[in-house]
Design a protein around this motif. Structure first.
Motif, PDB file in Angstrom:
ATOM      1  N   ILE A 238       0.854  -1.186   0.000  1.00 28.38           N
ATOM      2  CA  ILE A 238       0.000   0.000   0.000  1.00 28.38           C
ATOM      3  C   ILE A 238       0.890   1.236   0.000  1.00 28.38           C
ATOM      4  O   ILE A 238       1.824   1.352   0.800  1.00 28.38           O
ATOM      5  N   ASP A 239       0.591   2.148  -0.914  1.00 27.88           N
ATOM      6  CA  ASP A 239       1.289   3.419  -0.999  1.00 27.88           C
ATOM      7  C   ASP A 239       0.451   4.492  -0.324  1.00 27.88           C
ATOM      8  O   ASP A 239      -0.757   4.598  -0.570  1.00 27.88           O
TER       9      ASP A 239
ATOM     10  N   THR B  52       5.951  10.546   1.450  1.00 27.95           N
ATOM     11  CA  THR B  52       5.404   9.256   1.039  1.00 27.95           C
ATOM     12  C   THR B  52       5.797   8.176   2.036  1.00 27.95           C
ATOM     13  O   THR B  52       6.788   8.308   2.762  1.00 27.95           O
ATOM     14  N   HIS B  53       5.008   7.123   2.052  1.00 25.45           N
ATOM     15  CA  HIS B  53       5.356   5.940   2.844  1.00 25.45           C
ATOM     16  C   HIS B  53       4.708   4.731   2.183  1.00 25.45           C
ATOM     17  O   HIS B  53       3.548   4.783   1.774  1.00 25.45           O
ATOM     18  N   ALA B  54       5.450   3.649   2.069  1.00 24.91           N
ATOM     19  CA  ALA B  54       4.933   2.412   1.488  1.00 24.91           C
ATOM     20  C   ALA B  54       5.058   1.285   2.495  1.00 24.91           C
ATOM     21  O   ALA B  54       6.062   1.191   3.209  1.00 24.91           O
ATOM     22  N   VAL B  55       4.048   0.448   2.573  1.00 27.35           N
ATOM     23  CA  VAL B  55       4.115  -0.745   3.413  1.00 27.35           C
ATOM     24  C   VAL B  55       3.965  -1.971   2.513  1.00 27.35           C
ATOM     25  O   VAL B  55       3.143  -1.989   1.592  1.00 27.35           O
ATOM     26  N   THR B  56       4.782  -2.973   2.769  1.00 29.35           N
ATOM     27  CA  THR B  56       4.742  -4.201   1.986  1.00 29.35           C
ATOM     28  C   THR B  56       3.573  -5.063   2.425  1.00 29.35           C
ATOM     29  O   THR B  56       3.276  -5.165   3.613  1.00 29.35           O
TER      30      THR B  56
ATOM     31  N   GLU C  22     -10.884  -8.179   4.205  1.00 27.52           N
ATOM     32  CA  GLU C  22     -11.101  -6.737   4.339  1.00 27.52           C
ATOM     33  C   GLU C  22     -10.458  -6.186   5.605  1.00 27.52           C
ATOM     34  O   GLU C  22      -9.831  -5.107   5.591  1.00 27.52           O
ATOM     35  N   GLU C  23     -10.565  -6.929   6.713  1.00 28.44           N
ATOM     36  CA  GLU C  23      -9.971  -6.463   7.964  1.00 28.44           C
ATOM     37  C   GLU C  23      -8.453  -6.410   7.854  1.00 28.44           C
ATOM     38  O   GLU C  23      -7.815  -5.431   8.290  1.00 28.44           O
ATOM     39  N   GLY C  24      -7.836  -7.442   7.276  1.00 28.41           N
ATOM     40  CA  GLY C  24      -6.386  -7.428   7.102  1.00 28.41           C
ATOM     41  C   GLY C  24      -5.931  -6.279   6.219  1.00 28.41           C
ATOM     42  O   GLY C  24      -4.928  -5.616   6.506  1.00 28.41           O
ATOM     43  N   PHE C  25      -6.686  -6.046   5.150  1.00 30.46           N
ATOM     44  CA  PHE C  25      -6.363  -4.944   4.242  1.00 30.46           C
ATOM     45  C   PHE C  25      -6.501  -3.596   4.936  1.00 30.46           C
ATOM     46  O   PHE C  25      -5.644  -2.713   4.816  1.00 30.46           O
TER      47      PHE C  25
ATOM     48  N   ALA D  58      -0.103   2.175   7.207  1.00 28.62           N
ATOM     49  CA  ALA D  58       0.536   3.106   6.281  1.00 28.62           C
ATOM     50  C   ALA D  58       0.241   4.558   6.662  1.00 28.62           C
ATOM     51  O   ALA D  58       1.139   5.407   6.680  1.00 28.62           O
ATOM     52  N   VAL D  59      -1.021   4.837   6.989  1.00 27.47           N
ATOM     53  CA  VAL D  59      -1.394   6.210   7.368  1.00 27.47           C
ATOM     54  C   VAL D  59      -0.703   6.620   8.657  1.00 27.47           C
ATOM     55  O   VAL D  59      -0.099   7.703   8.749  1.00 27.47           O
ATOM     56  N   ASN D  60      -0.773   5.773   9.669  1.00 29.11           N
ATOM     57  CA  ASN D  60      -0.207   6.123  10.974  1.00 29.11           C
ATOM     58  C   ASN D  60       1.310   6.265  10.918  1.00 29.11           C
ATOM     59  O   ASN D  60       1.888   7.143  11.579  1.00 29.11           O
ATOM     60  N   ALA D  61       1.973   5.426  10.113  1.00 33.19           N
ATOM     61  CA  ALA D  61       3.423   5.556   9.962  1.00 33.19           C
ATOM     62  C   ALA D  61       3.775   6.871   9.272  1.00 33.19           C
ATOM     63  O   ALA D  61       4.755   7.540   9.653  1.00 33.19           O
ATOM     64  N   LEU D  62       3.001   7.268   8.277  1.00 33.68           N
ATOM     65  CA  LEU D  62       3.261   8.535   7.584  1.00 33.68           C
ATOM     66  C   LEU D  62       3.042   9.723   8.520  1.00 33.68           C
ATOM     67  O   LEU D  62       3.823  10.688   8.506  1.00 33.68           O
ATOM     68  N   LEU D  63       2.004   9.652   9.352  1.00 37.21           N
ATOM     69  CA  LEU D  63       1.766  10.730  10.321  1.00 37.21           C
ATOM     70  C   LEU D  63       2.934  10.830  11.305  1.00 37.21           C
ATOM     71  O   LEU D  63       3.415  11.941  11.593  1.00 37.21           O
ATOM     72  N   ARG D  64       3.386   9.693  11.817  1.00 35.05           N
ATOM     73  CA  ARG D  64       4.528   9.717  12.754  1.00 35.05           C
ATOM     74  C   ARG D  64       5.786  10.259  12.068  1.00 35.05           C
ATOM     75  O   ARG D  64       6.512  11.072  12.642  1.00 35.05           O
TER      76      ARG D  64
END
Length: 379
Positions: free
Chosen positions: A25-26, A43-47, A74-77, A84-90
């Motif tokens: 996810i980008d 930007t931040h990407a998670v594998t 859906e829950e895993g996604f 991804a969002v929380n890592a970018l905010l941090r």
């Protein structure tokens, strides 16, 4: 939760994109100054974990899917999106109140704008914006495609309106080519004429899948394996006989049409794996060139190549050979790395939704008219 606003400060949005490659996810943090084009700020990407990738692929290709299976995928996604969002905010020392909204594309499960066996048109993106709002504390805008579909459109591609905002020139003809799992083109005429665009066919979705079957690694880096093979002209002709390649725009496609079983149906069994890879690369280039020529005949233009395929030197060389009238470029010249256009587009779409502005292009999707896209989910 109250957002922080400062006079003249740009609005911040985060765009999320998970493409048909299902590799991760980008998350793109995009700033929208009041008097300028959008700017990519971070930007931040998670594998994507292999187990989640397999669960999503199973949902995409299964004939029957249980609700429990859908809910688990859906829950895993959604958890991965939140990561991804929380890592970018941090990373940017921002709080949820600094973000006006997160634009979530979701994960396309099936796209059938012509319907299936005479049934209604549909497009399905696995997503849970309510859950994402809970996990991030951010307002979420999601479900962008179905309003265009409801208005008679293809619901895809949606990025051309964003391409227009970033790249249209008053004097120069430009084509934006996105080489993701699938390839799509956006024709930007000089001036303010409406863009045209459509999906041209498969790109990385087949190249990656065939490479993974026969080689080590996730993808053919720089297209070196394909470059070392010979195109099988008979196989290429069989692949190009697929009706989709001869369908006039508006048109869009996805995994439900182009996948390894589709490829295998066209194989004679005599081809070497490397020759098949070379032929798939040529298929991508030929179908793109065919689409571009449909749009603008022989005029000189700049071809702006975005997406993961922009890093595929072999594929770019094939495009240069087939489109000699094109000057090849990348979005980097406009401050947008090639890999971040798609995620940036969903930040832009969220921005348009909160400002009640239409964001589809009827000239691209075939919809009955401009529509405000997306639903809003409060934090």
């Amino acid at each position: 939760m109250h957002e922080r606003h400062h006079d003249n400060a740009p609005e911040r949005y985060i765009g999320l994109m998970s493409g048909t490659s299902l590799d991760g996810i980008d998350a793109a943090l995009v700033e929208f100054p009041s008097d300028a084009v959008p700017r990519l700020a971070a930007t931040h990407a998670v594998t994507m974990p292999q187990a989640l990738r397999e669960a999503l692929l199973a949902v995409c290709h299964a004939e029957k899917v249980s609700f429990a299976q859908l809910a688990a995928a859906e829950e895993g996604f959604c958890q991965l999106q939140a990561d991804a969002v929380n890592a970018l905010l941090r990373q940017q020392a921002l709080s949820p109140s600094d973000i006006r909204a997160v634009g979530s594309h979701g994960q396309t499960i099936e796209h059938a704008p012509q319907g299936h066996n005479g049934g209604p048109a549909y497009t399905l993106q696995l997503d849970n914006p309510s859950r994402l709002a809970e996990l991030t504390g951010c307002r979420v805008v999601a479900d962008f495609r179905r309003r265009d579909l409801a208005a008679g459109g293809q619901a895809a591609p949606l990025a051309p309106a964003f391409h227009q905002a970033l790249f249209q020139s008053p004097t120069e003809a430009r084509v934006v080519l996105n080489l993701g799992g699938f390839a799509n083109v956006t024709w930007l005429p000089p001036g303010d004429a409406p863009p045209l665009g459509f999906d041209t066919g498969p790109a990385n979705v087949l190249l990656d899948a065939w490479f993974q079957r026969h080689q080590k690694g996730a993808f053919d880096r720089d297209g070196k394996w394909a470059a070392g093979g010979n195109v099988d002209a008979a196989l290429l002709a069989r692949l190009l006989s697929e009706p989709f390649f001869h369908q006039p725009p508006p048109r869009s496609t996805g995994r439900e049409r182009f996948h390894l079983p589709w490829l295998e149906r066209h194989l004679s069994g005599q081809e070497s794996p490397q020759a098949v890879q070379a032929t798939l690369a040529e298929l991508t280039a030929k179908s793109v060139a065919q689409g571009v020529k449909h749009l603008l005949k022989e005029k000189a233009f700049t071809l702006i190549i975005a997406g993961g395929g922009a890093h595929n030197g072999d594929l770019c060389q094939r495009l240069a050979r087939l489109l000699p009238q094109a000057t090849l470029s990348t979005p980097d010249a406009w401050g947008w790395p090639a890999d971040w256009i798609e995620a940036g587009a969903f930040a832009w779409l969220a921005h348009r939704r909160l400002h009640y502005l239409p964001s589809n292009l009827p000239s691209v999707t075939g919809a009955a008219g401009p529509r405000v896209l997306g639903g809003v989910y409060a934090p």
